[in-house]
Design a protein around this motif. Sequence first.
Motif, PDB file in Angstrom:
ATOM      1  N   ALA A 109       5.038 149.645 118.556  1.00  0.00           N
ATOM      2  CA  ALA A 109       3.753 149.153 119.051  1.00  0.00           C
ATOM      3  C   ALA A 109       2.781 148.893 117.904  1.00  0.00           C
ATOM      4  O   ALA A 109       2.040 147.906 117.918  1.00  0.00           O
ATOM      5  N   THR A 110       2.794 149.762 116.901  1.00  0.00           N
ATOM      6  CA  THR A 110       1.888 149.596 115.773  1.00  0.00           C
ATOM      7  C   THR A 110       2.259 148.370 114.944  1.00  0.00           C
ATOM      8  O   THR A 110       1.394 147.571 114.574  1.00  0.00           O
ATOM      9  N   VAL A 111       3.544 148.199 114.668  1.00  0.00           N
ATOM     10  CA  VAL A 111       3.987 147.022 113.903  1.00  0.00           C
ATOM     11  C   VAL A 111       3.645 145.749 114.667  1.00  0.00           C
ATOM     12  O   VAL A 111       3.092 144.794 114.100  1.00  0.00           O
ATOM     13  N   GLU A 112       3.937 145.731 115.952  1.00  0.00           N
ATOM     14  CA  GLU A 112       3.646 144.554 116.765  1.00  0.00           C
ATOM     15  C   GLU A 112       2.140 144.277 116.811  1.00  0.00           C
ATOM     16  O   GLU A 112       1.708 143.130 116.672  1.00  0.00           O
ATOM     17  N   GLY A 113       1.334 145.305 117.003  1.00  0.00           N
ATOM     18  CA  GLY A 113      -0.119 145.129 117.070  1.00  0.00           C
ATOM     19  C   GLY A 113      -0.702 144.606 115.765  1.00  0.00           C
ATOM     20  O   GLY A 113      -1.533 143.696 115.761  1.00  0.00           O
ATOM     21  N   VAL A 114      -0.258 145.150 114.652  1.00  0.00           N
ATOM     22  CA  VAL A 114      -0.750 144.712 113.348  1.00  0.00           C
ATOM     23  C   VAL A 114      -0.324 143.269 113.091  1.00  0.00           C
ATOM     24  O   VAL A 114      -1.110 142.453 112.601  1.00  0.00           O
ATOM     25  N   HIS A 115       0.906 142.938 113.435  1.00  0.00           N
ATOM     26  CA  HIS A 115       1.376 141.565 113.239  1.00  0.00           C
ATOM     27  C   HIS A 115       0.614 140.599 114.141  1.00  0.00           C
ATOM     28  O   HIS A 115       0.237 139.502 113.716  1.00  0.00           O
ATOM     29  N   ARG A 116       0.358 140.981 115.366  1.00  0.00           N
ATOM     30  CA  ARG A 116      -0.394 140.138 116.302  1.00  0.00           C
ATOM     31  C   ARG A 116      -1.802 139.885 115.775  1.00  0.00           C
ATOM     32  O   ARG A 116      -2.314 138.768 115.832  1.00  0.00           O
ATOM     33  N   ARG A 117      -2.443 140.917 115.232  1.00  0.00           N
ATOM     34  CA  ARG A 117      -3.780 140.751 114.647  1.00  0.00           C
ATOM     35  C   ARG A 117      -3.728 139.779 113.477  1.00  0.00           C
ATOM     36  O   ARG A 117      -4.636 138.985 113.277  1.00  0.00           O
ATOM     37  N   SER A 118      -2.662 139.835 112.708  1.00  0.00           N
ATOM     38  CA  SER A 118      -2.501 138.931 111.573  1.00  0.00           C
ATOM     39  C   SER A 118      -2.410 137.487 112.046  1.00  0.00           C
ATOM     40  O   SER A 118      -3.037 136.593 111.473  1.00  0.00           O
ATOM     41  N   GLU A 119      -1.613 137.247 113.075  1.00  0.00           N
ATOM     42  CA  GLU A 119      -1.490 135.902 113.630  1.00  0.00           C
ATOM     43  C   GLU A 119      -2.835 135.420 114.166  1.00  0.00           C
ATOM     44  O   GLU A 119      -3.215 134.264 113.965  1.00  0.00           O
ATOM     45  N   TYR A 120      -3.571 136.290 114.826  1.00  0.00           N
ATOM     46  CA  TYR A 120      -4.874 135.950 115.366  1.00  0.00           C
ATOM     47  C   TYR A 120      -5.815 135.561 114.239  1.00  0.00           C
ATOM     48  O   TYR A 120      -6.550 134.572 114.326  1.00  0.00           O
ATOM     49  N   ASP A 121      -5.769 136.324 113.153  1.00  0.00           N
ATOM     50  CA  ASP A 121      -6.608 136.060 111.995  1.00  0.00           C
ATOM     51  C   ASP A 121      -6.333 134.667 111.442  1.00  0.00           C
ATOM     52  O   ASP A 121      -7.253 133.899 111.162  1.00  0.00           O
ATOM     53  N   GLU A 122      -5.067 134.313 111.283  1.00  0.00           N
ATOM     54  CA  GLU A 122      -4.704 133.000 110.749  1.00  0.00           C
ATOM     55  C   GLU A 122      -5.163 131.879 111.672  1.00  0.00           C
ATOM     56  O   GLU A 122      -5.692 130.858 111.210  1.00  0.00           O
ATOM     57  N   ILE A 123      -4.976 132.042 112.962  1.00  0.00           N
ATOM     58  CA  ILE A 123      -5.407 131.030 113.924  1.00  0.00           C
ATOM     59  C   ILE A 123      -6.921 130.869 113.876  1.00  0.00           C
ATOM     60  O   ILE A 123      -7.438 129.747 113.863  1.00  0.00           O
ATOM     61  N   MET A 124      -7.633 131.981 113.820  1.00  0.00           N
ATOM     62  CA  MET A 124      -9.096 131.922 113.793  1.00  0.00           C
ATOM     63  C   MET A 124      -9.603 131.250 112.520  1.00  0.00           C
ATOM     64  O   MET A 124     -10.564 130.476 112.564  1.00  0.00           O
ATOM     65  N   ARG A 125      -8.984 131.540 111.395  1.00  0.00           N
ATOM     66  CA  ARG A 125      -9.400 130.885 110.146  1.00  0.00           C
ATOM     67  C   ARG A 125      -9.264 129.369 110.264  1.00  0.00           C
ATOM     68  O   ARG A 125     -10.175 128.629 109.899  1.00  0.00           O
ATOM     69  N   GLU A 126      -8.105 128.914 110.736  1.00  0.00           N
ATOM     70  CA  GLU A 126      -7.894 127.478 110.867  1.00  0.00           C
ATOM     71  C   GLU A 126      -8.861 126.888 111.884  1.00  0.00           C
ATOM     72  O   GLU A 126      -9.441 125.823 111.662  1.00  0.00           O
ATOM     73  N   TYR A 127      -9.055 127.576 112.994  1.00  0.00           N
ATOM     74  CA  TYR A 127      -9.961 127.085 114.030  1.00  0.00           C
ATOM     75  C   TYR A 127     -11.376 126.904 113.481  1.00  0.00           C
ATOM     76  O   TYR A 127     -11.989 125.844 113.646  1.00  0.00           O
ATOM     77  N   TYR A 128     -11.899 127.922 112.800  1.00  0.00           N
ATOM     78  CA  TYR A 128     -13.261 127.825 112.273  1.00  0.00           C
ATOM     79  C   TYR A 128     -13.368 126.789 111.159  1.00  0.00           C
ATOM     80  O   TYR A 128     -14.383 126.099 111.039  1.00  0.00           O
ATOM     81  N   SER A 129     -12.340 126.642 110.364  1.00  0.00           N
ATOM     82  CA  SER A 129     -12.338 125.622 109.321  1.00  0.00           C
ATOM     83  C   SER A 129     -12.423 124.222 109.940  1.00  0.00           C
ATOM     84  O   SER A 129     -13.239 123.391 109.519  1.00  0.00           O
ATOM     85  N   LEU A 130     -11.587 123.968 110.932  1.00  0.00           N
ATOM     86  CA  LEU A 130     -11.600 122.658 111.584  1.00  0.00           C
ATOM     87  C   LEU A 130     -12.893 122.438 112.378  1.00  0.00           C
ATOM     88  O   LEU A 130     -13.429 121.324 112.401  1.00  0.00           O
ATOM     89  N   ALA A 131     -13.397 123.482 113.018  1.00  0.00           N
ATOM     90  CA  ALA A 131     -14.649 123.360 113.770  1.00  0.00           C
ATOM     91  C   ALA A 131     -15.810 123.012 112.836  1.00  0.00           C
ATOM     92  O   ALA A 131     -16.686 122.210 113.183  1.00  0.00           O
ATOM     93  N   SER A 132     -15.791 123.584 111.642  1.00  0.00           N
ATOM     94  CA  SER A 132     -16.827 123.282 110.651  1.00  0.00           C
ATOM     95  C   SER A 132     -16.733 121.820 110.212  1.00  0.00           C
ATOM     96  O   SER A 132     -17.748 121.114 110.112  1.00  0.00           O
ATOM     97  N   LYS A 133     -15.525 121.343 109.980  1.00  0.00           N
ATOM     98  CA  LYS A 133     -15.330 119.945 109.583  1.00  0.00           C
ATOM     99  C   LYS A 133     -15.785 119.004 110.697  1.00  0.00           C
ATOM    100  O   LYS A 133     -16.418 117.974 110.450  1.00  0.00           O
ATOM    101  N   ARG A 134     -15.454 119.383 111.920  1.00  0.00           N
ATOM    102  CA  ARG A 134     -15.863 118.581 113.077  1.00  0.00           C
ATOM    103  C   ARG A 134     -17.380 118.504 113.163  1.00  0.00           C
ATOM    104  O   ARG A 134     -17.955 117.433 113.384  1.00  0.00           O
TER     105      ARG A 134
END
Length: 188
Positions: A109-134
């Motif tokens: 559960a801990t490995v899965e949770g930490v990995h899921r947070r990592s994926e969320y972080d990457e998605i959020m970075r890209e989302y905010y970067s593109l939203a800023s460009k938009r």
Amino acid sequence: MDDAPVVLVVDDEPQLAELFAIWLDEEWTVRVAHDGEEALSRMDEEVAVVLLDRRMPGMSGDDVLDAIHEAGYNCRVIMVTAVDPDFDIIEMGFDDYLVKPVANDELLATVEGVHRRSEYDEIMREYYSLASKRAVLKTEKSCEELEGNEEFRELERRLTDLRKSVDGTAEGLQTHEEFAAAFRDIDC
């Protein structure tokens, strides 16, 4: 499982390291190291999560953690150790801390949770970067220019797709702690 995320298990107790590897093997590609030097030799950009013992002969887990950060690896680190946490952990750059003995379900559960947070972080970075460009383009260009530009339309589609991914990943964060940790992990 060539496309499975890689977990590096680092523990100087070979039987425990192998047990963790067996537990993780179904969902993850697992690498095992029995000391700090071996851990660093097994590190590369493919490693998504490191399970790291703090107390090892030679190079300690704390030193390995520092070396991982100094090398600039983009991975998550979970300390899995018999060392009871003290205030020294406040400044340490790990993502979670488990005190041995650790149960199978807790580790997974801990490995899965930490990995899921990592994926969320990457998605959020890209989302905010593109939203800023938009936002910049919407300020600087006319509606006609925006509507007539294929690159802008693709940016809009990508933002829509990312928004769905953000929502889906956020739904996967089961507890308040996981959700809060995902936002805590975002480095702007």
